[in-house]
Design an enzyme around this catalytic site. Structure first.
Site, PDB file in Angstrom:
ATOM      1  N   ASP A   1       0.845  -1.195   0.000  1.00 35.66           N
ATOM      2  CA  ASP A   1       0.000   0.000   0.000  1.00 35.66           C
ATOM      3  C   ASP A   1       0.879   1.242   0.000  1.00 35.66           C
ATOM      4  O   ASP A   1       2.044   1.206   0.394  1.00 35.66           O
ATOM      5  CB  ASP A   1      -0.951   0.007   1.205  1.00 35.66           C
ATOM      6  CG  ASP A   1      -0.212   0.034   2.542  1.00 35.66           C
ATOM      7  OD1 ASP A   1       0.792  -0.695   2.692  1.00 35.66           O
ATOM      8  OD2 ASP A   1      -0.631   0.787   3.447  1.00 35.66           O
TER       9      ASP A   1
ATOM     10  N   GLU B   1      -0.005  -1.187   5.899  1.00 34.81           N
ATOM     11  CA  GLU B   1       1.062  -0.776   6.802  1.00 34.81           C
ATOM     12  C   GLU B   1       1.068   0.720   7.039  1.00 34.81           C
ATOM     13  O   GLU B   1       1.363   1.189   8.147  1.00 34.81           O
ATOM     14  CB  GLU B   1       2.414  -1.218   6.228  1.00 34.81           C
ATOM     15  CG  GLU B   1       3.611  -1.006   7.168  1.00 34.81           C
ATOM     16  CD  GLU B   1       4.224   0.395   7.079  1.00 34.81           C
ATOM     17  OE1 GLU B   1       4.989   0.762   7.982  1.00 34.81           O
ATOM     18  OE2 GLU B   1       3.929   1.126   6.109  1.00 34.81           O
TER      19      GLU B   1
END
Length: 382
Positions: A87, A149
């Site tokens: 991400d 994350e």
């Protein structure tokens, strides 16, 4: 690409560049689960094509899937866990409108290229190099690709910790720091939500009847900010504040989000206890504070020191000096694995600068040596 002299595959920076480009061009902001899953689809396809065993854990609570890939060799025994996140913080369309993928000399630009698709790809590339060379490693390797994350790994933390405990070492492909240094310690991350509830009133006709939630929050903010102490390494930032309903209304509600970084577990506990004990300055305003440790401090212990020394020797063989950052304020999933006692090296990704910015970049010159270091770690850890 093959070396004509030996007819053996070699680490090739141009090949790495093209692979990183493919991954960077699949935009994957954390909060867009469909976009992150498209990135996971690409990684899964690439990993499956070189023989990895794939497991995909469906996302929950609005987040994308967690993808794991394991080498076909080594059985189920403990080995090496490679932690990457797929991400990014950049919104959809950023690569088209703000930061197109391009190379300018040694600088290669693109959203998430430094943090951390470049590093994630290097780990995949090192594994692919092993497969193309017909080699296996002494230990099995598990690759875990985390989907959220950048927002604290809320759904993957438990799995990260469980996977770490099943392995002997953890290698984290977060970007290098300060010209190529890797990370052997990080501050812990604390997060707090603050809510103030006062009493609304007409700001002109009945001001005396009101109790301002924003006024109370202003005092709380000063209290939080005064916890910053550069000598002890504690920083506190009130980053988001929201409150009020109208300029002519004494505000009933106000909320804030607080980020704190601390270098040691002891300070994490001390600060958490102190903050959760904060009370209102105005007894007529209700103050509620929730939160605590989001990522525990990552402390360089004996196991991490030994692992770093091993990596440093490998880097010297490759031809560069490897240094470590003594402690960095940014958190990563490496905080979780180090805290459960598994030797962890972080910052093994590409070198560059500008994480999360409109000039985010990786250094082309770092691709080959960093890939070689990852490969040698795979080959030599036992």
């Amino acid at each position: 690409m093959n070396d004509l002299a030996s007819n053996q595959p070699r680490i090739d920076a141009e090949e790495i560049l093209e692979g990183i480009r493919r991954w960077v061009e699949i935009e994957s902001p954390s909060h867009d689960a469909a976009a992150v899953n498209r990135m996971a689809d690409q990684v899964e396809a690439d990993m499956r094509a070189i023989g990895a065993t794939i497991e995909r854990t469906p996302g929950r609570d609005g987040w994308a899937d967690i993808l794991t890939a394991r080498t076909p060799w080594g059985g189920d025994g403990p080995g090496i866990l490679v932690l990457s996140h797929i991400d990014t913080v950049h919104p959809m369309g950023f690569i088209k409108d703000v930061l197109p993928f391009k190379q300018d000399g040694d600088k290669v630009f693109g959203p998430g290229i430094y943090d951390m698709k470049g590093g994630a790809y290097l780990a995949y590339y090192a594994y692919r190099h092993l497969v193309r060379s017909g080699k296996q490693t002494k230990l099995p390797i598990t690759f875990m690709f985390v989907p959220e994350e950048e927002v604290g790994s809320p759904t993957s933390q438990k799995m990260i910790e469980q996977m770490a405990l099943k392995n002997k070492y953890v290698l984290v492909t977060e970007p290098a720091r300060d010209g190529g240094k890797i990370v052997t310690s990080r501050k812990g991350v604390l997060h707090f939500d603050v809510k103030c509830e006062g009493r609304p009133a007409h700001a002109g006709a009945q001001h005396q009847d009101g109790r301002s939630a924003i006024r109370e929050m202003a005092k709380q903010i000063i209290r939080f900010e005064e916890l910053t102490n550069y000598e002890t390494g504690v920083t506190c930032n009130v980053g988001l504040v929201n409150g009020g309903t109208g300029v002519n209304v004494v505000p009933q509600f106000c909320t804030a989000e607080v980020d704190m970084r601390v270098p040691t577990p002891e300070l994490a506990e001390e600060m958490t206890k102190k903050i959760l004990g904060f009370t209102a300055f105005d007894p007529d305003v209700k103050v509620t504070i929730t939160g605590g440790i989001n990522r525990p401090p990552y402390v360089k212990d004996e196991g991490i020191t030994k692992l770093f020394d091993h990596a440093k020797a490998l880097a010297a063989e490759i031809g560069f000096e490897l240094e470590d950052v003594k402690i960095t304020g940014g958190g990563s999933d490496g905080n979780f694995t180090a805290a459960v006692g598994v030797p962890t090296l972080d910052g093994l990704g590409v070198d560059g600068r500008g994480a999360h910015t409109d000039y985010e970049q990786a250094y082309y010159s770092s691709f080959e040596p960093r890939a070689k270091l990852m490969l040698r770690l795979f080959e030599t850890l036992e």
